[in-house]
Design an enzyme around this catalytic site. Structure first.
Site, PDB file in Angstrom:
ATOM      1  N   ARG A 214       0.843  -1.185   0.000  1.00  0.00           N
ATOM      2  CA  ARG A 214       0.000   0.000   0.000  1.00  0.00           C
ATOM      3  C   ARG A 214       0.883   1.239   0.000  1.00  0.00           C
ATOM      4  NH1 ARG A 214      -3.391  -2.867  -1.570  1.00  0.00           N
ATOM      5  NH2 ARG A 214      -5.537  -3.164  -0.813  1.00  0.00           N
ATOM      6  N   GLU A 243      -2.353   7.932  -5.029  1.00  0.00           N
ATOM      7  CA  GLU A 243      -2.596   6.966  -6.093  1.00  0.00           C
ATOM      8  C   GLU A 243      -3.957   7.241  -6.719  1.00  0.00           C
ATOM      9  OE1 GLU A 243      -3.224   2.196  -6.468  1.00  0.00           O
ATOM     10  OE2 GLU A 243      -1.453   2.818  -5.337  1.00  0.00           O
ATOM     11  N   HIS A 262       0.100  -0.155 -10.234  1.00  0.00           N
ATOM     12  CA  HIS A 262      -0.704  -1.095  -9.434  1.00  0.00           C
ATOM     13  C   HIS A 262      -1.166  -2.280 -10.289  1.00  0.00           C
ATOM     14  CE1 HIS A 262      -3.211  -1.139  -5.486  1.00  0.00           C
ATOM     15  NE2 HIS A 262      -2.874  -2.366  -5.842  1.00  0.00           N
TER      16      HIS A 262
END
Length: 301
Positions: A214, A243, A262
Site C-alpha cells: 500500500r 494513487e 498497481h
C-alpha cells in the site's frame, strides 16, 4: 450461500466445486461478495461468514462494512494473489539492482557507466517487512537467485526459508541491516509511513526499496528527497501515495525510481486466483474447518 451483486460464472463454478449451493440473500448462511463497500447490503442475522473480494481491507473498515461487534466471520482474499504479486516484486527488485530502466532507455553504448551501477542479488540480505502470503511466496524466488531473507511479521514466529524472523516491534533493526527492503505490510494506523525520513537515513546507499503493498507505507516526500540526493539506491513502487500518481510528480522522472501502475496482480490472474480461494474457503466452511484469511477487526486486517 449468496453470491452478489454480480455472479460471474467462474465464481458460480467455484462455489459449487467447494460444495456450496447458491441461494438468495435472505436464505443464505454465507455471502461471497463481488462488489464494492458502497454496494454492500444489510445482512440477515443468520449469515455466519462473509468472503470479501480484496486482499487489502482498509476501505471495508473505513466504510463501516466489517462488523466487529458480531460473531460473524469475515475473510479477505489475502494470500490468493500472492504468487503473482511476489513475481512482480522480484521483477521490480531485479530491475532496480540491475539498473535496467536506464539501460532500456539508452540510445548509445555505455558499458562503463552502466557497469558501475549494475549489482547482483546473490549473497544479499532482503528484508520483507510484513511477510505474509506474498512474502512467503517471494522467499523461494529470492533463494533461487542466491539471496537471503530477513522476515518481519506481527508475531515474529519463524517463517520457513527466512534466515531470521523478527516481530513487528523490532522492525527498526532491519533498515540498516538489509541490502534491500520489500514492503508487504497491510495499511493500518500503525503502519502509516512505516518508511519515513528516519528509516531511509539508516538504509544502505545501494539499497532498493520495493513496495507492492500500500502506498501509505511510505512517506512519499521523504522518499523523493532521499532519491533526489542519492542517499539510497532507488525505489520500485507498484503502489503510491497519492494513487494514481499524478502526471508531473517527481517520481516519474527520477532516474532511480521505477513506477508500475498497481499491476502486480494483473486482471488476467486475478479472477482465477480469487475463484480458487473462494472454492477452498467454501469447502472449509462446509466441513466446519477454519477459514483462510480471516480478518481480525482489532488489528484492522
Amino acid at each position: 450461500m449468496h453470491l452478489g451483486p454480480d455472479q460471474p460464472p467462474l465464481l458460480v463454478d467455484a462455489i459449487t466445486a467447494g460444495g456450496g449451493r447458491l441461494t438468495g440473500l435472505n436464505d443464505a448462511d454465507a455471502v461471497v461478495w463481488t462488489g464494492a463497500p458502497s454496494d454492500f447490503p444489510t445482512l440477515p442475522t443468520q449469515v455466519r461468514w462473509v468472503q470479501l473480494p480484496s486482499a487489502g481491507v482498509e476501505s471495508w473498515f473505513q466504510s463501516g462494512v466489517v462488523d466487529a461487534d458480531s460473531d460473524r466471520v469475515w475473510t479477505s482474499a489475502a494470500g490468493a494473489y500472492a504468487d503473482s504479486v511476489a513475481e512482480h516484486a522480484l521483477a521490480l527488485l531485479f530491475a532496480g539492482v540491475r539498473a535496467l530502466p536506464g539501460q532500456l532507455a539508452a540510445t548509445s553504448w555505455d558499458q562503463a557507466g552502466f557497469g558501475a551501477q549494475v549489482r547482483t542479488l546473490r549473497g544479499s540480505l532482503v528484508a520483507i517487512v510484513g511477510c505474509g502470503g506474498i512474502g512467503r511466496a517471494l522467499i523461494p524466488l529470492l533463494s533461487a537467485v542466491g539471496a537471503h531473507t530477513l522476515a518481519v511479521t506481527r508475531s515474529g514466529r519463524p517463517i520457513p526459508g527466512a534466515v531470521e524472523t523478527l516481530p513487528a516491534e523490532r522492525t527498526a533493526e532491519v533498515w540498516g541491516r538489509a541490502h534491500h527492503v520489500v514492503l508487504g505490510a497491510p495499511a493500518t494506523g500503525q503502519t502509516k509511513y512505516l518508511l519515513g525520513a528516519s528509516e531511509l537515513a539508516q538504509m544502505k546507499s545501494t539499497a532498493w526499496v520495493v513496495n507492492i503493498a500500500r502506498g501509505s507505507l511510505i512517506d512519499t516526500d521523504a522518499l523523493v528527497e532521499a532519491l533526489t540526493e542519492g542517499r539510497i539506491g532507488g525505489a520500485a513502487l507498484d503502489v503510491t501515495e497519492p494513487e494514481p500518481l499524478p502526471d508531473g510528480h517527481p517520481l516519474w522522472t527520477l532516474p532511480n525510481a521505477i513506477i508500475t501502475p498497481h499491476v502486480a496482480n494483473p486482471p488476467s490472474a486475478l479472477a482465477p486466483a480469487f475463484a480458487q480461494h473462494v472454492s477452498d474457503n467454501v469447502s472449509r466452511f462446509a466441513r466446519g474447518q477454519a477459514l483462510a484469511a480471516i480478518i481480525d477487526p482489532a488489528s484492522g486486517y
